[in-house]
Scaffold this motif. Structure first.
Motif, mmCIF file in Angstrom:
data_model
loop_
_atom_site.group_PDB
_atom_site.id
_atom_site.type_symbol
_atom_site.label_atom_id
_atom_site.label_comp_id
_atom_site.label_asym_id
_atom_site.label_seq_id
_atom_site.Cartn_x
_atom_site.Cartn_y
_atom_site.Cartn_z
ATOM 1 N N THR A 153 0.838 -1.202 0.000
ATOM 2 C CA THR A 153 0.000 0.000 0.000
ATOM 3 C C THR A 153 0.872 1.252 0.000
ATOM 4 O O THR A 153 0.576 2.230 -0.681
ATOM 5 N N GLN A 154 1.965 1.207 0.741
ATOM 6 C CA GLN A 154 2.808 2.391 0.893
ATOM 7 C C GLN A 154 3.708 2.658 -0.309
ATOM 8 O O GLN A 154 4.486 3.604 -0.297
ATOM 9 N N GLN A 155 3.543 1.880 -1.373
ATOM 10 C CA GLN A 155 4.241 2.216 -2.611
ATOM 11 C C GLN A 155 3.728 3.539 -3.175
ATOM 12 O O GLN A 155 4.485 4.292 -3.781
ATOM 13 N N LEU A 156 2.424 3.799 -3.002
ATOM 14 C CA LEU A 156 1.817 5.016 -3.552
ATOM 15 C C LEU A 156 1.136 5.894 -2.510
ATOM 16 O O LEU A 156 0.687 6.991 -2.833
ATOM 17 N N ALA A 157 1.004 5.410 -1.293
ATOM 18 C CA ALA A 157 0.265 6.172 -0.283
ATOM 19 C C ALA A 157 0.839 5.895 1.101
ATOM 20 O O ALA A 157 1.470 4.871 1.327
ATOM 21 N N THR A 158 0.596 6.807 2.013
ATOM 22 C CA THR A 158 0.988 6.624 3.407
ATOM 23 C C THR A 158 -0.193 6.037 4.172
ATOM 24 O O THR A 158 -1.313 6.535 4.057
ATOM 25 N N VAL A 159 0.041 4.997 4.936
ATOM 26 C CA VAL A 159 -1.004 4.413 5.775
ATOM 27 C C VAL A 159 -1.050 5.227 7.069
ATOM 28 O O VAL A 159 -0.113 5.196 7.863
ATOM 29 N N TYR A 160 -2.132 5.985 7.243
ATOM 30 C CA TYR A 160 -2.283 6.820 8.432
ATOM 31 C C TYR A 160 -2.834 6.033 9.613
ATOM 32 O O TYR A 160 -2.444 6.260 10.747
ATOM 33 N N ILE A 161 -3.801 5.155 9.333
ATOM 34 C CA ILE A 161 -4.444 4.362 10.385
ATOM 35 C C ILE A 161 -4.618 2.957 9.831
ATOM 36 O O ILE A 161 -4.949 2.787 8.659
ATOM 37 N N VAL A 219 -6.429 -12.095 -1.387
ATOM 38 C CA VAL A 219 -7.186 -11.100 -0.639
ATOM 39 C C VAL A 219 -8.142 -10.342 -1.551
ATOM 40 O O VAL A 219 -7.943 -10.278 -2.760
ATOM 41 N N VAL A 220 -9.176 -9.805 -0.946
ATOM 42 C CA VAL A 220 -10.139 -8.962 -1.653
ATOM 43 C C VAL A 220 -10.100 -7.593 -0.986
ATOM 44 O O VAL A 220 -10.169 -7.483 0.236
ATOM 45 N N VAL A 221 -9.979 -6.537 -1.801
ATOM 46 C CA VAL A 221 -9.942 -5.168 -1.286
ATOM 47 C C VAL A 221 -11.270 -4.493 -1.603
ATOM 48 O O VAL A 221 -11.751 -4.559 -2.724
ATOM 49 N N SER A 222 -11.849 -3.831 -0.599
ATOM 50 C CA SER A 222 -13.108 -3.114 -0.788
ATOM 51 C C SER A 222 -12.959 -1.690 -0.266
ATOM 52 O O SER A 222 -12.088 -1.393 0.548
ATOM 53 N N ASN A 223 -13.844 -0.812 -0.747
ATOM 54 C CA ASN A 223 -13.872 0.570 -0.254
ATOM 55 C C ASN A 223 -14.465 0.614 1.137
ATOM 56 O O ASN A 223 -15.352 -0.148 1.462
ATOM 57 N N GLY A 224 -13.989 1.530 1.929
ATOM 58 C CA GLY A 224 -14.517 1.729 3.271
ATOM 59 C C GLY A 224 -13.737 0.924 4.294
ATOM 60 O O GLY A 224 -13.090 -0.059 3.974
ATOM 61 N N ALA A 225 -13.796 1.372 5.545
ATOM 62 C CA ALA A 225 -13.122 0.691 6.636
ATOM 63 C C ALA A 225 -13.841 0.997 7.941
ATOM 64 O O ALA A 225 -14.410 2.077 8.098
ATOM 65 N N THR A 226 -13.804 0.042 8.850
ATOM 66 C CA THR A 226 -14.397 0.226 10.167
ATOM 67 C C THR A 226 -13.281 0.058 11.202
ATOM 68 O O THR A 226 -12.561 -0.941 11.176
ATOM 69 N N GLY A 250 -12.472 -13.999 11.023
ATOM 70 C CA GLY A 250 -12.816 -15.199 10.258
ATOM 71 C C GLY A 250 -13.759 -14.915 9.113
ATOM 72 O O GLY A 250 -14.929 -15.198 9.231
ATOM 73 N N PRO A 251 -13.368 -14.326 7.993
ATOM 74 C CA PRO A 251 -11.980 -14.125 7.597
ATOM 75 C C PRO A 251 -11.362 -12.888 8.242
ATOM 76 O O PRO A 251 -12.060 -11.943 8.592
ATOM 77 N N ASP A 252 -10.050 -12.919 8.389
ATOM 78 C CA ASP A 252 -9.329 -11.778 8.952
ATOM 79 C C ASP A 252 -9.430 -10.576 8.016
ATOM 80 O O ASP A 252 -9.535 -10.731 6.800
ATOM 81 N N THR A 253 -9.399 -9.377 8.607
ATOM 82 C CA THR A 253 -9.454 -8.152 7.813
ATOM 83 C C THR A 253 -8.374 -7.180 8.267
ATOM 84 O O THR A 253 -7.934 -7.205 9.420
ATOM 85 N N LEU A 254 -7.989 -6.323 7.346
ATOM 86 C CA LEU A 254 -7.062 -5.234 7.619
ATOM 87 C C LEU A 254 -7.723 -3.960 7.106
ATOM 88 O O LEU A 254 -7.880 -3.778 5.897
ATOM 89 N N ALA A 255 -8.172 -3.108 8.031
ATOM 90 C CA ALA A 255 -8.775 -1.825 7.664
ATOM 91 C C ALA A 255 -7.672 -0.782 7.621
ATOM 92 O O ALA A 255 -6.801 -0.765 8.500
ATOM 93 N N MET A 256 -7.695 0.064 6.582
ATOM 94 C CA MET A 256 -6.650 1.083 6.428
ATOM 95 C C MET A 256 -7.244 2.420 6.003
ATOM 96 O O MET A 256 -8.194 2.463 5.239
ATOM 97 N N ALA A 257 -6.626 3.485 6.501
ATOM 98 C CA ALA A 257 -6.908 4.839 6.035
ATOM 99 C C ALA A 257 -5.611 5.351 5.434
ATOM 100 O O ALA A 257 -4.565 5.321 6.092
ATOM 101 N N VAL A 258 -5.658 5.787 4.167
ATOM 102 C CA VAL A 258 -4.429 6.159 3.459
ATOM 103 C C VAL A 258 -4.525 7.561 2.864
ATOM 104 O O VAL A 258 -5.609 8.064 2.587
#
Length: 129
Positions: free
Chosen positions: A68-76, A119-126, A83-91
């Protein structure tokens, strides 16, 4: 105690990176209908979900953030074992990634790191914390 007259400072967005016409209109200025994030710039939100009911390892989470940090900074970010595991990010910056391009970059990074996961990437994060 020393005092000084406030000649600047407002309640407008803190440096609005998304608007080339940003101007400071004076002390205590406000703007109607403008979301203000005092701690920084406007962010994009994504959720990375492990394939099926699989888990993500610490190595996979690290590789996903590095991709992700190739093009953006991960702020949060927040990793959740749901189950399944998730990784929420704000960039930042916004529009650096789309869900399609970020998904491809993370999958490529995981594969290159020897930790493949579809992995599957979707818009939005909680964020719960």
């Amino acid at each position: 105690m020393a005092q000084f007259t406030k000649t600047n400072g407002d309640f407008l967005p803190v440096i609005n990176f998304d608007s080339p016409s940003y101007t400071n209109s004076g002390a205590n200025a406000v703007s109607s209908g403008a979301t203000v994030q005092p701690q920084g710039p406007k962010l994009d939100y994504f959720t990375v979900t492990a394939s099926g009911s699989s888990a993500l390892t610490g190595t996979q989470v690290s590789l996903a953030i590095q991709a992700t940090q190739q093009l953006a900074t991960v702020y949060i970010y927040e990793f959740t074992t749901a189950g399944p595991d998730t990784l929420a990010m704000a960039v930042y910056p916004t529009a650096a990634w789309t869900t399609t391009t970020l998904q491809a970059a993370i999958r490529a990074g995981l594969t290159a790191g020897g930790a493949a996961n579809s992995v599957v990437v979707s818009n939005g994060a909680t964020f719960t914390g």
